[in-house]
Scaffold this motif. Sequence first.
Motif, PDB file in Angstrom:
ATOM      1  N   ARG A  14       1.128  -1.344  -0.209  1.00 43.82           N
ATOM      2  CA  ARG A  14      -0.120  -0.205   0.150  1.00 43.82           C
ATOM      3  C   ARG A  14       0.752   1.392  -0.415  1.00 43.82           C
ATOM      4  N   ALA A  15       0.518   2.523  -0.181  1.00 41.94           N
ATOM      5  CA  ALA A  15       1.251   3.685  -1.409  1.00 41.94           C
ATOM      6  C   ALA A  15       1.380   4.201   0.963  1.00 41.94           C
ATOM      7  N   PRO A  16       2.603   4.696   0.417  1.00 43.00           N
ATOM      8  CA  PRO A  16       2.659   5.364   1.902  1.00 43.00           C
ATOM      9  C   PRO A  16       2.456   6.523   2.168  1.00 43.00           C
ATOM     10  N   ARG A  17       1.808   6.999   0.806  1.00 44.85           N
ATOM     11  CA  ARG A  17       1.834   8.850   1.000  1.00 44.85           C
ATOM     12  C   ARG A  17       0.888   8.344  -0.375  1.00 44.85           C
ATOM     13  N   GLY A  18       0.976   9.952  -0.447  1.00 46.68           N
ATOM     14  CA  GLY A  18      -0.738  10.430  -2.068  1.00 46.68           C
ATOM     15  C   GLY A  18       0.804  11.038  -2.348  1.00 46.68           C
ATOM     16  N   GLY A  19       0.243  11.253  -4.276  1.00 43.29           N
ATOM     17  CA  GLY A  19       1.279  11.804  -4.957  1.00 43.29           C
ATOM     18  C   GLY A  19       0.988  11.044  -6.117  1.00 43.29           C
ATOM     19  N   TYR A  20       1.330  11.838  -7.310  1.00 38.20           N
ATOM     20  CA  TYR A  20       2.054  11.391  -8.486  1.00 38.20           C
ATOM     21  C   TYR A  20       3.154  10.086  -9.202  1.00 38.20           C
ATOM     22  N   LEU A  21       2.121   9.308  -9.734  1.00 41.30           N
ATOM     23  CA  LEU A  21       4.265   8.179 -10.095  1.00 41.30           C
ATOM     24  C   LEU A  21       4.481   8.821 -10.561  1.00 41.30           C
ATOM     25  N   GLN A  22       5.339   8.948 -10.942  1.00 40.75           N
ATOM     26  CA  GLN A  22       6.616  10.303 -11.861  1.00 40.75           C
ATOM     27  C   GLN A  22       7.370   9.180 -11.993  1.00 40.75           C
ATOM     28  N   LEU A  23       7.981   8.013 -12.024  1.00 39.33           N
ATOM     29  CA  LEU A  23       9.054   6.647 -12.600  1.00 39.33           C
ATOM     30  C   LEU A  23       8.926   5.613 -12.232  1.00 39.33           C
ATOM     31  N   VAL A  24       9.139   5.141 -12.469  1.00 41.88           N
ATOM     32  CA  VAL A  24       9.102   3.322 -12.738  1.00 41.88           C
ATOM     33  C   VAL A  24      10.261   2.577 -12.975  1.00 41.88           C
ATOM     34  N   ASP A  25      11.352   2.140 -12.184  1.00 39.77           N
ATOM     35  CA  ASP A  25      12.385   1.257 -12.740  1.00 39.77           C
ATOM     36  C   ASP A  25      12.189   0.019 -12.735  1.00 39.77           C
ATOM     37  N   VAL A  26      11.342   0.313 -13.834  1.00 37.34           N
ATOM     38  CA  VAL A  26      11.240  -1.742 -14.619  1.00 37.34           C
ATOM     39  C   VAL A  26      12.606  -2.094 -14.121  1.00 37.34           C
ATOM     40  N   GLU A  27      13.484  -2.196 -15.279  1.00 35.95           N
ATOM     41  CA  GLU A  27      14.699  -3.248 -15.107  1.00 35.95           C
ATOM     42  C   GLU A  27      15.035  -3.374 -13.546  1.00 35.95           C
ATOM     43  N   GLU A  28      14.871  -2.885 -12.023  1.00 36.27           N
ATOM     44  CA  GLU A  28      15.167  -2.193 -11.052  1.00 36.27           C
ATOM     45  C   GLU A  28      14.025  -3.728 -10.760  1.00 36.27           C
ATOM     46  N   LEU A  29      12.906  -3.825 -11.278  1.00 34.44           N
ATOM     47  CA  LEU A  29      11.677  -4.022 -10.400  1.00 34.44           C
ATOM     48  C   LEU A  29      11.867  -5.730 -10.821  1.00 34.44           C
ATOM     49  N   ILE A  30      11.744  -5.778 -12.486  1.00 32.44           N
ATOM     50  CA  ILE A  30      12.298  -7.389 -12.793  1.00 32.44           C
ATOM     51  C   ILE A  30      13.468  -8.320 -11.605  1.00 32.44           C
ATOM     52  N   LYS A  31      14.600  -7.369 -11.631  1.00 40.45           N
ATOM     53  CA  LYS A  31      15.467  -8.437 -11.003  1.00 40.45           C
ATOM     54  C   LYS A  31      15.490  -8.134  -9.772  1.00 40.45           C
TER      55      LYS A  31
END
Length: 412
Positions: free
Chosen positions: A193-210
């Motif tokens: 769950r999100a610890p705070r509100g805000g716009y999702l600006q960036l997702v590090d897809v490669e790091e998520l996959i790793k």
Amino acid sequence: MPAVFTVVALVLAELGIFAEERYGVPDSLNFIYSGGETGARTLLGAVAGSAIGVAGTVFSITIAALSYAAGNMGPRLLDNFTRDRGNQVVLGTFIATFAFTLYSLRAVQGGEENPFVPHYNVTGAMLLALACIAALVYYLAHVTASINMTRVITLLRDDLQDSLEKATHQREDSQGKRQPPPENYWQNGEVLRAPRGGYLQLVDVEELIKLADREDVALRLHVKPGDYVFTNSVIVTAIPHLPDGVMDTLTLGRTRLQGQDLEYSVRQLTEVASRALSPGVNDPVTAIDVIDRFGDALCRLHDRSWPDGVHFSGDHLRLVRPVTTFGGLLDSMFHMIRQYGKGSPAVTIRMLEVLRSIAACMDDPARHAELRRHAEMIYADALENTPNDNDRADLKDRYEGVLNIVQRPASQ
């Protein structure tokens, strides 16, 4: 850049003072200022006061004019003003001149004991004053051109095309693509769950996959860049367990950013068109310009395909994430313009013409279906708000032009 200019000016001022204290001024340099202490103080004070006074006045008036113009053109105008290299150089020139002359002024010493006049620096201040005049002339012409609506729209179009190029890839054979698991696959997963509100600006897809590969888990991301994340809302589901460090790959912020957020560039152009179609502005020509830019950007996608958001490592599912689709991109582009421009035959006719041109550039049946869906909505809204029979006939002609292409077999 203004900060760099200021630092360089201070360094040059110190070097000029040091050189004169150690070596003096050779007689061969007859173009160097040769006046006394009183003249040097007066000249340096005049240059310093003029530089900072002109800069403050001109830029404050410009900001006021830009703020007024941004009401019609959107916030991209102000953003472009601050990022523009020409504006930064002009501001840096004025501030550097003020810093150079002020630093040099402190070195001027009068009296009978140890008098000192920084002749090199006074000459440099005179040259900087001439540079300020040239910068001011350039700035007035440059700012006038930058407030032009067509220029702002073109800049937004360039941003959109860059985002589309990064978000898509060359079309490949769709055979062999792996499908995401069914919805019930994630029912018993552990959630983040999100610890705070805000716009999702960036997702590090490669790091998520790793991370998923290292922990031998499958992750499902529920939001994409540009979505607003609410506090305590579910943003990630993991099977069989939630690894540590997932939140470190996601960047939340107060505003949306260009880059991974593809719809942000679209929204800025849409805002320009929507403002132009408001009753207070009533500028359908600008809205038509935006529609043309959308058509140009979409036609560039004729040989490109969208990522499916499904990532495998070997035979193991590692990440499923939402992505912007062609239909979603069309919705972002045309929904608001259709809603605000449905009473303007010029705008609705042009929208149908652009949709026809886009359809002619593409041969994908799925994309043709999305284009037809928008053509039907535009035509239906326009008919209800267009009383003139000739305009209605033109609308019908353009609508049938779209249908003739989207219903045509791909082999034709």
